[in-house]
Each structure stands twice: as structure tokens, then as C-alpha cells.
Motif scaffolding. Structure first.
Motif, mmCIF file in Angstrom:
data_model
loop_
_atom_site.group_PDB
_atom_site.id
_atom_site.type_symbol
_atom_site.label_atom_id
_atom_site.label_comp_id
_atom_site.label_asym_id
_atom_site.label_seq_id
_atom_site.Cartn_x
_atom_site.Cartn_y
_atom_site.Cartn_z
ATOM 1 N N TYR A 216 -10.938 4.346 -8.594
ATOM 2 C CA TYR A 216 -10.332 3.105 -8.120
ATOM 3 C C TYR A 216 -9.584 3.279 -6.797
ATOM 4 O O TYR A 216 -8.885 2.367 -6.353
ATOM 5 N N ALA A 217 -9.753 4.421 -6.182
ATOM 6 C CA ALA A 217 -9.146 4.646 -4.863
ATOM 7 C C ALA A 217 -10.097 4.159 -3.765
ATOM 8 O O ALA A 217 -11.293 3.941 -4.011
ATOM 9 N N ASN A 218 -9.559 3.970 -2.577
ATOM 10 C CA ASN A 218 -10.364 3.639 -1.385
ATOM 11 C C ASN A 218 -11.161 2.342 -1.529
ATOM 12 O O ASN A 218 -12.325 2.269 -1.174
ATOM 13 N N PHE A 219 -10.512 1.302 -2.043
ATOM 14 C CA PHE A 219 -11.130 -0.013 -2.205
ATOM 15 C C PHE A 219 -10.366 -0.999 -1.350
ATOM 16 O O PHE A 219 -9.131 -1.033 -1.360
ATOM 17 N N ASN A 220 -11.070 -1.837 -0.587
ATOM 18 C CA ASN A 220 -10.392 -2.811 0.262
ATOM 19 C C ASN A 220 -11.251 -4.059 0.417
ATOM 20 O O ASN A 220 -12.024 -4.185 1.363
ATOM 21 N N PRO A 221 -11.141 -5.019 -0.507
ATOM 22 C CA PRO A 221 -11.978 -6.218 -0.460
ATOM 23 C C PRO A 221 -11.659 -7.149 0.697
ATOM 24 O O PRO A 221 -12.470 -8.000 1.060
ATOM 25 N N PHE A 222 -10.483 -7.002 1.297
ATOM 26 C CA PHE A 222 -10.093 -7.904 2.374
ATOM 27 C C PHE A 222 -10.316 -7.277 3.750
ATOM 28 O O PHE A 222 -9.961 -7.854 4.745
#
Length: 222
Positions: A216-222
Motif C-alpha cells: 500500500y506504499a507509493n500510491f497517488n491517485p491524485f
């Protein structure tokens, strides 16, 4: 122009959440344990109460977003959830999910189709995942085809709630999980209302443990 559109969208979401808030009674604290607070309150026109859970999660905002984006992983942290399935993803910020909730015998399990609409305030970065029950006929054909073929579960369509994520720092996020639904069928409201405290408490407790996993690291939906 883009910032103006975003601000209008955020204002609309805030109004929707406010309208949901005003349609109910006062929140009553039902449980305060392990850093998790759970509240319930009556909702106009319903025999079933709404619940609200609040907790501070030791994870960055986007880690929590990654957890919420992983539909299949719901079985590991969402209370009594089984057979979750992503039906359709219109965009990274708009998706439809199938969820089944395990109800204690002799009651039949309940299932639902949820639309998740995600918005974020560009300044505060407060993020809201709005949850709304959807009728199967409102789904695209591809999503209908993705539904489980057979289920003895009772379909719940009246669902309204949200996850609200407030970044407190680079390593902490406040999570609010609020929901109201009509479980339909011959379920005594007193029994259901007595049971709903466990849902947000166990969900937030398990979320807190699950969200720190490397996937769940390194996630950026925006």
C-alpha cells in the motif's frame, strides 16, 4: 478555471454530507477503546441507526487510499465482508464494487453494489470517498456481467455513507467511517442496532493493522 471547478466539486460533496448529517439525530458515543470512537444515532424515516467510527491511523493519506482502492483486500479488514469484487472502474476516482456481508444465523447474508465517488480538497487534502447503494439496472452491461451468478444473499440498495480521510502529518491520517443502511427483510431493528457498533470498531482496528503493509506504499491517485 480548474481550481474553481475543483472547489465547486468539493463544495457539492460537503453539502451532500451535510444534508445526510441533518437528516439524523444527535450522535451518541457507544464505544471508546484502543483509540477508536464509535457513535450511533437515529435517522429520520428509518428504524435502523447510522454508525460513525473515528480513529487515527499511523499511515500517510495515500496509503489509506491504496487500501480503499484494493477491493479484493477488503476481506482482510472490513468487518464481516466476504466475496468483494470490483465490478467497474469508470476512473481512478469513480468505481462500482460488489460486497457481501456475513450475517449471523439464522439471518441470510446481505449483499450490495456500492458506488465509490472520490474527491479531495486541493488545499487541505481532506479526501472523501462517498458510498452509495446502486440498483443493478443502473450498472453498465460489463459490470452486470461481472456480478456473481448465484447468491442466496438479500440485496441491500438503501446505503449511504462515506470514508473521510484527513491528513494530520506525513505519517498519520484521521479516518472517519460513517454509514447508514436498510438491511431489508424481517430483521428486528433492536437487534441490528445493538450489533452495528462492532462494524466500525472492528473495521478501523483491522484497517490500522493492514494499511502499513508494503503493497500500500507509493500510491497517488491524485
Amino acid at each position: 478555471m480548474m481550481n474553481t471547478t475543483r472547489n465547486k466539486s468539493w463544495a457539492l460533496v460537503a453539502m451532500l454530507l451535510l444534508s445526510f448529517s441533518l437528516s439524523a439525530g444527535e450522535w451518541e458515543l457507544e464505544k471508546d477503546k484502543d483509540g477508536i470512537q464509535v457513535y450511533t444515532r437515529a435517522v429520520d424515516g428509518s428504524d435502523y441507526k447510522a454508525f460513525r467510527g473515528e480513529a487515527i491511523i499511523n499511515a500517510e493519506l495515500n496509503q489509506v487510499m491504496a487500501l480503499l482502492d484494493d477491493t479484493n483486500g477488503f476481506v482482510h479488514w472490513m468487518f464481516n465482508c466476504k466475496n468483494p469484487k470490483l465490478l467497474y472502474k469508470a476512473s481512478l476516482l469513480d468505481r462500482y464494487q460488489y460486497l457481501q456481508n456475513d450475517f449471523p444465523w439464522p439471518a441470510a447474508d446481505r449483499d450490495m453494489i456500492l458506488r465509490n465517488e472520490i474527491s479531495q480538497d486541493p488545499v487541505s487534502r481532506i479526501t472523501v470517498v462517498k458510498l452509495t447503494g446502486v440498483d443493478v439496472q443502473a450498472l453498465p452491461e460489463s459490470a452486470k456481467a461481472a456480478l456473481p451468478k448465484k447468491s442466496d444473499a438479500v440485496r441491500v440498495e438503501e446505503v449511504e455513507g462515506f470514508f473521510e480521510l484527513t491528513p494530520l502529518s506525513d505519517v498519520q491520517t484521521k479516518v472517519v467511517f460513517q454509514l447508514h443502511l436498510n438491511p431489508v427483510g424481517a430483521l428486528p431493528s433492536g437487534l441490528v442496532n445493538a450489533m452495528i457498533v462492532d462494524n466500525p470498531f472492528e473495521t478501523l482496528k483491522a484497517m490500522r493493522n493492514r494499511v502499513v503493509l508494503p503493497e500500500y506504499a507509493n500510491f497517488n491517485p491524485f
